[in-house]
Scaffold this motif. Structure first.
Motif, short mmCIF file in Angstrom:
data_model
loop_
_atom_site.label_atom_id
_atom_site.label_comp_id
_atom_site.label_asym_id
_atom_site.label_seq_id
_atom_site.Cartn_x
_atom_site.Cartn_y
_atom_site.Cartn_z
N PRO A 171 0.85 -1.20 0.01
CA PRO A 171 -0.18 0.30 -0.24
C PRO A 171 1.00 0.80 0.16
O PRO A 171 0.24 2.13 -0.53
CB PRO A 171 -0.59 -0.07 1.19
CG PRO A 171 -0.31 -0.74 2.10
CD PRO A 171 0.14 -2.09 1.22
N ILE A 172 1.95 1.51 0.50
CA ILE A 172 2.97 2.61 0.91
C ILE A 172 3.85 2.62 0.03
O ILE A 172 5.56 3.15 0.13
CB ILE A 172 3.15 2.33 1.63
CG1 ILE A 172 4.38 2.46 2.55
CG2 ILE A 172 1.84 2.94 2.81
CD1 ILE A 172 4.85 2.40 3.74
N LEU A 173 4.74 1.47 -1.14
CA LEU A 173 5.25 1.22 -1.92
C LEU A 173 5.66 2.42 -3.07
O LEU A 173 4.74 2.29 -3.88
CB LEU A 173 5.24 -0.09 -2.50
CG LEU A 173 6.94 -0.64 -3.22
CD1 LEU A 173 7.84 -0.71 -2.55
CD2 LEU A 173 6.48 -1.91 -3.99
N ARG A 174 6.37 3.24 -2.89
CA ARG A 174 7.48 3.87 -4.12
C ARG A 174 8.08 3.71 -5.07
O ARG A 174 7.93 4.10 -5.92
CB ARG A 174 7.79 5.09 -2.41
CG ARG A 174 6.38 6.01 -1.96
CD ARG A 174 5.60 6.72 -2.20
NE ARG A 174 4.94 7.44 -1.48
CZ ARG A 174 4.20 6.55 -0.96
NH1 ARG A 174 3.43 5.27 -0.84
NH2 ARG A 174 3.29 7.71 0.27
N ARG A 201 6.25 4.67 -7.52
CA ARG A 201 6.10 5.82 -8.49
C ARG A 201 7.40 5.93 -9.60
O ARG A 201 7.85 6.75 -9.86
CB ARG A 201 6.94 7.50 -7.59
CG ARG A 201 6.14 8.01 -6.60
CD ARG A 201 5.97 8.65 -6.16
NE ARG A 201 5.36 9.25 -4.57
CZ ARG A 201 5.39 10.34 -4.03
NH1 ARG A 201 6.04 10.91 -4.08
NH2 ARG A 201 3.74 10.73 -3.09
N SER A 202 8.49 4.43 -8.63
CA SER A 202 9.39 4.61 -9.61
C SER A 202 9.96 3.37 -9.74
O SER A 202 9.62 1.88 -8.45
CB SER A 202 10.71 5.04 -8.44
OG SER A 202 12.17 4.54 -9.69
N PHE A 203 9.57 2.73 -11.15
CA PHE A 203 10.21 0.37 -11.15
C PHE A 203 11.34 0.50 -11.65
O PHE A 203 11.48 1.64 -13.02
CB PHE A 203 8.82 0.53 -12.02
CG PHE A 203 9.11 -1.33 -12.12
CD1 PHE A 203 9.33 -2.37 -11.19
CD2 PHE A 203 9.52 -1.55 -13.71
CE1 PHE A 203 9.87 -3.42 -11.89
CE2 PHE A 203 9.66 -2.88 -14.35
CZ PHE A 203 10.13 -3.97 -12.66
N SER A 204 12.17 0.18 -11.74
CA SER A 204 13.21 -0.16 -12.46
C SER A 204 13.60 -2.58 -12.64
O SER A 204 13.86 -2.86 -11.34
CB SER A 204 14.69 0.48 -12.13
OG SER A 204 15.39 -0.05 -12.40
N SER A 205 13.58 -2.90 -13.39
CA SER A 205 13.74 -4.03 -13.38
C SER A 205 14.49 -5.25 -14.63
O SER A 205 15.08 -3.97 -15.66
CB SER A 205 13.13 -5.09 -14.30
OG SER A 205 12.83 -6.54 -13.68
N SER A 206 15.91 -5.09 -14.85
CA SER A 206 17.05 -5.77 -15.50
C SER A 206 16.84 -6.89 -15.81
O SER A 206 17.42 -7.62 -16.37
CB SER A 206 18.64 -5.75 -14.79
OG SER A 206 19.09 -6.07 -13.64
N ILE A 207 15.81 -7.55 -15.37
CA ILE A 207 15.69 -9.34 -15.39
C ILE A 207 14.47 -9.43 -16.20
O ILE A 207 13.05 -9.05 -16.41
CB ILE A 207 15.04 -9.80 -14.64
CG1 ILE A 207 16.11 -9.83 -13.76
CG2 ILE A 207 15.09 -11.41 -14.56
CD1 ILE A 207 16.12 -10.66 -11.66
N SER A 225 0.67 6.68 -10.52
CA SER A 225 1.38 7.37 -9.81
C SER A 225 2.79 7.39 -10.13
O SER A 225 3.89 8.14 -10.34
CB SER A 225 1.44 7.00 -8.54
OG SER A 225 1.69 6.07 -8.17
N LEU A 226 3.39 6.66 -11.16
CA LEU A 226 4.34 5.90 -11.53
C LEU A 226 5.31 7.33 -12.41
O LEU A 226 4.29 7.63 -12.84
CB LEU A 226 4.09 4.26 -12.85
CG LEU A 226 5.73 4.11 -12.72
CD1 LEU A 226 5.83 3.08 -11.81
CD2 LEU A 226 5.32 2.82 -13.98
N GLU A 227 6.01 7.70 -12.03
CA GLU A 227 6.88 9.00 -12.50
C GLU A 227 8.20 7.93 -13.40
O GLU A 227 8.49 8.80 -14.78
CB GLU A 227 7.32 9.68 -11.48
CG GLU A 227 6.27 10.50 -10.88
CD GLU A 227 6.94 11.31 -9.94
OE1 GLU A 227 7.62 11.03 -9.25
OE2 GLU A 227 5.69 11.37 -8.71
N LYS A 253 6.89 10.75 -16.19
CA LYS A 253 8.38 11.52 -16.78
C LYS A 253 9.53 11.26 -16.96
O LYS A 253 10.30 11.53 -17.75
CB LYS A 253 8.34 12.56 -15.32
CG LYS A 253 7.24 13.54 -14.66
CD LYS A 253 6.47 14.29 -16.00
CE LYS A 253 6.02 14.84 -15.40
NZ LYS A 253 4.78 14.10 -14.37
N SER A 254 10.09 9.84 -16.92
CA SER A 254 11.37 9.07 -17.52
C SER A 254 10.71 7.72 -17.30
O SER A 254 10.63 6.78 -16.90
CB SER A 254 12.34 9.55 -15.99
OG SER A 254 13.64 8.67 -16.53
#
Length: 452
Positions: A171-174, A201-207, A225-227, A253-254
């Motif tokens: 619920p609060i994961l950013r 808001r931010s997600f990064s995966s190299s898999i 909310s994803l930026e 945004k990115s």
């Protein structure tokens, strides 16, 4: 020594009473602030053995009992949890679970930053403990052992085990980071993974087969909310891991896409009308000579980064196609990725250099008879290579330009010219360019002689 002298030395006036060190007189509140500063300082290494579950302030707790008690009784100093191998004194699985429960209990109900070292954690064994506290995670990092990003993960670690963790409510994961693109998993889970993380808001995966998306709240897939979004396709088919229909990302945004052949299909799926920064590192993709896939116009895009290398084929029409759909970019970086073996001047022969600027020759090297056709608002430009004359033409044709940098020098511009007149001509040209814009040779190229 006579009796009189001993009496004088032992007199109350001469006895030295040790006073406490000034640091021990500091109030607990101030020590707490000092420890919190150290706890959050990214430059301080976590521990000598980062492969074990240790506290970052272990070196503080070893100073004295008083400091140890302060750290142990401060919940905020237990909110950054590094979950790896059990400590050396923990032998059995029962003790390990008990140790974890006590660890999580120290932070009480505060939000957590949780780093899980893949392959060192038995998800099946500690899963129940983790599931109880995952809803408190504000940042979640899944990565291989530190300094071993390419470490081979045992087959016992299945994707479903990771998905079990990611299927919990957040619920609060950013922020979520999944690292280790060369780690090995049993890909026993197919299709997109939908996160219950409405505030991500931010997600990064190299898999490539772990690309979470947020569960849809209504009939249309959306994430409000994803930026920031970054995926590494690993040159595999990532489309089966993506939703079948377009996903609305109004706040994105990115965006960063790496090692994928599916650039145009991904841009179709991700509906990001407010995208401002876009990075593409797919130079060796199976590019199309002609692009027929409908491409959205990224009218709000301001920064574009495109990584290339000499071996790229049919890259030019694809770059041009993207530039045609980015009418308002102000910063454009076109460079060789520093991780490539070709990112060194020694590997760039004259033929290679010519091929590197081929993709830019059409969209950016316009004639004097027409205004800039693409990117008319361009202010900052970073190029792999260009001659001084090409830079001069760009300055003349693009009055909006404010800054140009080159990753590599033109062959011959880093050595003494054959004659004084030729050298003077080069110097005058550089001085003229620098009177109009900021112009730099980047350090990537590494000068081998006197610089201009």
């Amino acid at each position: 020594m006579d009796v009189t002298t001993l009496t004088q030395l032992n007199s109350p006036d001469r006895i030295h009473v040790a006073s406490p060190h000034p640091i021990h007189t500091l109030p607990i509140e101030l020590l707490n602030l000092i420890f919190l500063h150290l706890y959050r300082d990214q430059s301080i290494p976590r521990a000598t053995d980062a492969q074990r579950s240790t506290h970052k302030l272990t070196f503080i707790m070893l100073v004295c009992k008083h400091w140890k008690e302060i750290v142990e009784c401060s919940p905020i100093l237990w909110t950054d949890i590094w979950l790896s191998r059990p400590p050396e004194h923990v032998d059995t699985e029962e003790d390990w679970i008990g140790w974890l429960e006590a660890l999580f209990k120290r932070s009480r109900t505060l939000p957590l930053t949780l780093t899980i070292i893949l392959s060192f954690v038995d998800f099946e064994g500690v899963g129940q403990v983790l599931l109880q506290h995952l809803p408190r995670c504000k940042t979640l990092v899944l990565q291989p052992p530190e300094g071993r990003i390419n470490w081979i993960t045992p087959r016992s670690l299945r994707v479903s085990a990771v998905h079990r963790i990611l299927s919990s409510p957040f619920p609060i994961l950013r922020k979520i980071v999944i690292d280790g693109h060369n780690s090995h998993y049993d890909s026993d889970h197919q299709g997109p993974l939908l996160l219950d993380a409405p505030n991500l808001r931010s997600f990064s995966s190299s898999i490539h087969y772990i690309i979470p998306f947020v569960k849809a709240c209504g009939s249309t897939p959306a994430h409000n909310s994803l930026e920031s979004f970054s995926i590494n396709g690993g040159w595999q088919d990532v489309l089966e891991m993506l939703p079948r229909t377009a996903v609305s990302l109004p706040e994105l945004k990115s965006l960063s896409l790496t090692y994928t052949d599916d650039l145009w299909n991904i841009l179709q799926i991700l509906d990001a009308p407010n995208l401002e920064r876009f990075s593409v590192d797919c130079s060796l993709a199976n590019w199309f000579e002609e692009i027929h896939t409908p491409t959205p116009v990224l009218s709000n895009l301001r920064e574009l980064t495109w990584y290339t290398e000499p071996r790229a084929q049919d890259e030019a029409p694809n770059l041009r196609h993207l530039l045609q759909h980015c009418p308002n970019i102000e910063r454009f970086r076109y460079s060789v990725n520093s991780s490539s073996v070709y990112a060194k001047p020694a590997h760039l022969t004259r033929q290679d250099v010519d091929s590197l600027i081929l993709a830019l020759s059409d969209p950016l090297d316009e004639t004097h008879n027409s205004p800039p056709r693409l990117c008319p608002r361009l202010k900052h430009l970073y190029l792999v290579y260009a001659t001084l004359e090409q830079v001069r033409v760009l300055v003349v044709l693009r009055p909006s330009l404010e800054y140009v940098a080159l990753q590599y020098r033109e062959p011959g511009n880093d050595t003494i010219a054959p004659s004084k007149a030729a050298w003077r001509e080069k110097v005058d040209l550089v001085l003229w360019i620098r009177s109009k814009i900021e112009f730099d040779f980047e350090e990537d190229g590494g000068a081998v002689g006197p610089a201009l």
